[in-house]
Design a protein around this motif. Sequence first.
Motif, PDB file in Angstrom:
ATOM      1  N   GLY A   1       0.982  -1.338  -0.028  1.00 42.07           N
ATOM      2  CA  GLY A   1      -0.066   0.039  -0.069  1.00 42.07           C
ATOM      3  C   GLY A   1       0.901   1.368   0.093  1.00 42.07           C
ATOM      4  N   GLN A   2       0.180   2.411  -0.360  1.00 37.63           N
ATOM      5  CA  GLN A   2       1.059   3.683  -0.461  1.00 37.63           C
ATOM      6  C   GLN A   2       1.581   4.110   0.885  1.00 37.63           C
ATOM      7  OE1 GLN A   2       1.811   5.470  -3.066  1.00 37.63           O
ATOM      8  NE2 GLN A   2       0.382   4.289  -4.633  1.00 37.63           N
ATOM      9  N   THR A   3       0.540   3.939   1.988  1.00 42.97           N
ATOM     10  CA  THR A   3       1.117   4.770   3.131  1.00 42.97           C
ATOM     11  C   THR A   3       1.951   3.537   4.067  1.00 42.97           C
ATOM     12  OG1 THR A   3      -0.904   3.827   4.224  1.00 42.97           O
ATOM     13  CG2 THR A   3      -0.824   6.012   3.053  1.00 42.97           C
ATOM     14  N   ALA A   4       2.412   2.432   3.896  1.00 40.75           N
ATOM     15  CA  ALA A   4       2.891   1.387   4.587  1.00 40.75           C
ATOM     16  C   ALA A   4       4.297   1.860   4.780  1.00 40.75           C
ATOM     17  CB  ALA A   4       2.740   0.173   3.984  1.00 40.75           C
ATOM     18  N   HIS A   5       4.605   1.657   6.005  1.00 38.53           N
ATOM     19  CA  HIS A   5       6.324   1.852   6.378  1.00 38.53           C
ATOM     20  C   HIS A   5       6.947   0.456   6.136  1.00 38.53           C
ATOM     21  CE1 HIS A   5       9.928   3.225   8.025  1.00 38.53           C
ATOM     22  NE2 HIS A   5       9.831   2.230   8.917  1.00 38.53           N
ATOM     23  N   VAL A   6       7.896   0.439   5.018  1.00 34.24           N
ATOM     24  CA  VAL A   6       8.595  -0.593   4.579  1.00 34.24           C
ATOM     25  C   VAL A   6      10.089  -0.576   5.136  1.00 34.24           C
ATOM     26  CG1 VAL A   6       9.193  -2.191   2.863  1.00 34.24           C
ATOM     27  CG2 VAL A   6       6.921  -0.836   2.676  1.00 34.24           C
ATOM     28  N   THR A   7      10.437  -1.552   6.105  1.00 38.17           N
ATOM     29  CA  THR A   7      11.766  -1.373   6.606  1.00 38.17           C
ATOM     30  C   THR A   7      12.739  -2.332   5.688  1.00 38.17           C
ATOM     31  OG1 THR A   7      11.348  -3.627   7.802  1.00 38.17           O
ATOM     32  CG2 THR A   7      10.813  -1.437   8.874  1.00 38.17           C
ATOM     33  N   HIS A   8      14.076  -2.120   5.864  1.00 33.53           N
ATOM     34  CA  HIS A   8      15.021  -2.944   5.235  1.00 33.53           C
ATOM     35  C   HIS A   8      14.682  -4.241   5.508  1.00 33.53           C
ATOM     36  CE1 HIS A   8      17.293   0.551   3.552  1.00 33.53           C
ATOM     37  NE2 HIS A   8      17.061   0.987   4.848  1.00 33.53           N
ATOM     38  N   GLU A   9      14.484  -4.775   6.745  1.00 35.25           N
ATOM     39  CA  GLU A   9      14.364  -6.121   7.048  1.00 35.25           C
ATOM     40  C   GLU A   9      13.248  -6.724   6.333  1.00 35.25           C
ATOM     41  OE1 GLU A   9      14.573  -3.533   9.328  1.00 35.25           O
ATOM     42  OE2 GLU A   9      16.538  -3.978  10.012  1.00 35.25           O
TER      43      GLU A   9
ATOM     44  N   VAL B   1      12.072  -6.112   3.082  1.00 32.73           N
ATOM     45  CA  VAL B   1      12.383  -6.090   1.757  1.00 32.73           C
ATOM     46  C   VAL B   1      13.695  -7.350   1.852  1.00 32.73           C
ATOM     47  CG1 VAL B   1      13.984  -5.027  -0.108  1.00 32.73           C
ATOM     48  CG2 VAL B   1      12.414  -3.726   1.158  1.00 32.73           C
ATOM     49  N   HIS B   2      14.400  -7.375   2.845  1.00 29.00           N
ATOM     50  CA  HIS B   2      15.194  -8.703   2.960  1.00 29.00           C
ATOM     51  C   HIS B   2      14.640  -9.917   2.998  1.00 29.00           C
ATOM     52  CE1 HIS B   2      18.239 -11.522   4.636  1.00 29.00           C
ATOM     53  NE2 HIS B   2      19.056 -10.772   3.979  1.00 29.00           N
ATOM     54  N   SER B   3      13.392  -9.780   3.792  1.00 32.52           N
ATOM     55  CA  SER B   3      12.619 -11.074   3.996  1.00 32.52           C
ATOM     56  C   SER B   3      11.805 -11.507   2.743  1.00 32.52           C
ATOM     57  CB  SER B   3      11.676 -10.907   5.065  1.00 32.52           C
ATOM     58  OG  SER B   3      12.587 -10.608   6.413  1.00 32.52           O
TER      59      SER B   3
ATOM     60  N   SER C   1      -0.130 -12.148   0.293  1.00 32.53           N
ATOM     61  CA  SER C   1      -0.862 -12.908  -0.560  1.00 32.53           C
ATOM     62  C   SER C   1      -1.444 -12.308  -1.773  1.00 32.53           C
ATOM     63  CB  SER C   1      -2.462 -13.038   0.301  1.00 32.53           C
ATOM     64  OG  SER C   1      -3.345 -13.807  -0.452  1.00 32.53           O
ATOM     65  N   GLY C   2      -1.267 -13.056  -2.866  1.00 29.16           N
ATOM     66  CA  GLY C   2      -2.084 -12.659  -4.330  1.00 29.16           C
ATOM     67  C   GLY C   2      -0.548 -11.941  -5.030  1.00 29.16           C
ATOM     68  N   PHE C   3       0.594 -11.979  -4.252  1.00 27.94           N
ATOM     69  CA  PHE C   3       1.716 -11.082  -4.905  1.00 27.94           C
ATOM     70  C   PHE C   3       2.656 -12.178  -4.788  1.00 27.94           C
ATOM     71  CE2 PHE C   3      -1.177  -7.792  -4.044  1.00 27.94           C
ATOM     72  CZ  PHE C   3      -0.989  -7.009  -4.978  1.00 27.94           C
ATOM     73  N   GLU C   4       3.949 -11.856  -5.517  1.00 34.74           N
ATOM     74  CA  GLU C   4       5.337 -12.555  -5.461  1.00 34.74           C
ATOM     75  C   GLU C   4       6.215 -11.262  -5.647  1.00 34.74           C
ATOM     76  OE1 GLU C   4       8.341 -15.237  -8.182  1.00 34.74           O
ATOM     77  OE2 GLU C   4       6.466 -16.094  -7.870  1.00 34.74           O
ATOM     78  N   PHE C   5       7.106 -11.112  -4.893  1.00 31.54           N
ATOM     79  CA  PHE C   5       8.101 -10.216  -4.806  1.00 31.54           C
ATOM     80  C   PHE C   5       9.094 -10.815  -6.037  1.00 31.54           C
ATOM     81  CE2 PHE C   5      12.214  -8.014  -3.474  1.00 31.54           C
ATOM     82  CZ  PHE C   5      11.783  -6.894  -3.635  1.00 31.54           C
TER      83      PHE C   5
END
Length: 635
Positions: A343-351, A353-355, A364-368
């Motif tokens: 989502g647009q407002t979520a705070h995404v940490t480096h951890e 992204v690593h995970s 769910s519904g996505f693959e990085f």
Amino acid sequence: MSSYGLCIDSLHPHSKAQFNPQEWEGAIVILDEVEQVLWHALNSSTCYRQRVKVLETLKELAQIIFSTDGLMIAQDADLSDVSLDYLKGLSEFTIVPWLVINQWRTEQGWDVSMYDTKNAAPLVTRMEKFIETGAVYICVDSQKVTGKWSSRNLESYLHKRFPDKRILRIDSETVADPDHSAYRVIDRLNETLADYDIVLSTPTIGTGVSIDLRGHFKAVFGIFQGVTPDSESRQALARVREPVPRFVWAAHFSPSKVGNGGCNYGDVARSATKSVRYNISLLKEVDFDLDTQSDPIALRTWAKMAARVNASLWSYRKELRNGLSIEGHQVTVVTDDLTKLFGQTAHVTHEMVHSLADGSLQVSGFEFLGWQHDAEGIDRVIQSIAKIRTQNQNAEAIAISDSPEISSTEYKKIKDQTIQTTRKRNSKRKHELQRRYPVEITPEVKLKDDEGWYAQLRLHYYLDHDPELVKLHDMQELQGHLDRGDGKILVQDVRLLTAQVEALRSLKILDLLKPNEKIRASDPEIQHVIALATQYKEDIKALFNLTITDKLAPMAIVQAILNKIGIKLTCTGRDQAPDGRRGGVRVYKYYAPTDDRETIFAEWEKNDMAMLQTLMEVSGCDSFSEINEWIQLSA
């Protein structure tokens, strides 16, 4: 003969089928995949020359069937009111269709990985992993070497990447080439495909084809650039019946549209009609009534289908994904866009992204994208495909340039043949180029033609020469439509140039083509172009399919119009700003093209003058208006 099947292209008396609707009283007519059949009849280039006769024959057949207790069955998984209304409109009396709806849905949908990426390179890296373990089926919507992800370029790439794998390319060229393994492969499709590790297919494998192999293909891959509507792309993915995983990349939107590109059928129909009306009004001597000599039902149906296709092409990836979901498949979006994952407002940490990258965190519904795709592999594919496309384009251009010349008689013979070797195709293509360009056909000429050079040159030629020449061209073009249609035309097929040329004259485009003169957006000539183009933007849209908006910079509008004749202005610098620093108004100059177009123009003019002279001698006419009248009376 009690029954037979034929393509809609052959539904007229002058085809090899010599179809006569009078012979089918009380018959049962089955229109399988009727949406595709009607769209093909109304819009396909293969029906262009006989389209009026095909539609007139279909109308006569329908009237005979309906009036002699016959039966017409129209079936399609995507059946719409557009097709039903058209078929009902063919009857002379009211028809109430009997509808059967098949409610069946697959119990085992596919697992679909839908790549939401800039290009298809990530999907290709995934494809390579499957190829290492088994056979794959790849469907694309492009065959020519000009398409980056076309069947021919992918074949070259995969041959280089997997030299030990058996690869079969199935497209319009290979199935007609007796020297190719895919020659007439549709007749023995399942048996043949079992012998190959990689199968590349185009829309040549279309309606009614079923691949029923089990345990052979490990996955199906689809790369769609928007050449065909999303419904046809979904059907291509379904050719392999086994529910193996599907991996799909589609362009966000398609660069190709139908008509004016509109999504409202009224706008599409009005734009096409307006263009023809403008041209007819400028050909003042022509005796032609658009309202009585065209088919409003065919135009309306074409416009409705065109608007529907355009709506799909404007949001191509989204429409394809939605269609797959509606069919009951499980769609997973493969992306590296974190805002789509969280989502647009979520705070995404480096951890986090690593995970995502190591697969320990799933959404769910996505693959990085970074989980099963590496950046180096993606870049390698991009670089390789770009290089291969350039190599293939150059190789094809050289082959066509070096191919043997053929006579007009030989050309017509080859053109009418369904069996064509690469050598014959190349000679045919060279002959077509020779008919267009009265110069030596070099590889450079062929490459320019692939980019739309002919249309640009032709418009520039008529703009720069006697106005009567374009009118003569359009008179002959219109008369050709009337001759083929026994006095009738289909609006969507008529491509006349007089109105475009007169519009460019009104814009005074040629006044901008003065070598070595500095040109600025504030110049009166530029302001004249902008004022007229903005005032008549609807007409510009109808004639040139150019959209003029207030957001476009003045020079962007001018460059877009100049591009229609293959010309551009070059930015050579900026004026000084009032404070003495650089950064003032951009300065442009016109540099005459070095593409030898003047030689081509000189030959075209020589041919046109010779033709005019011949017409005047044969007809005894003394003026262009008299020649126009003579052409109509002689038809």
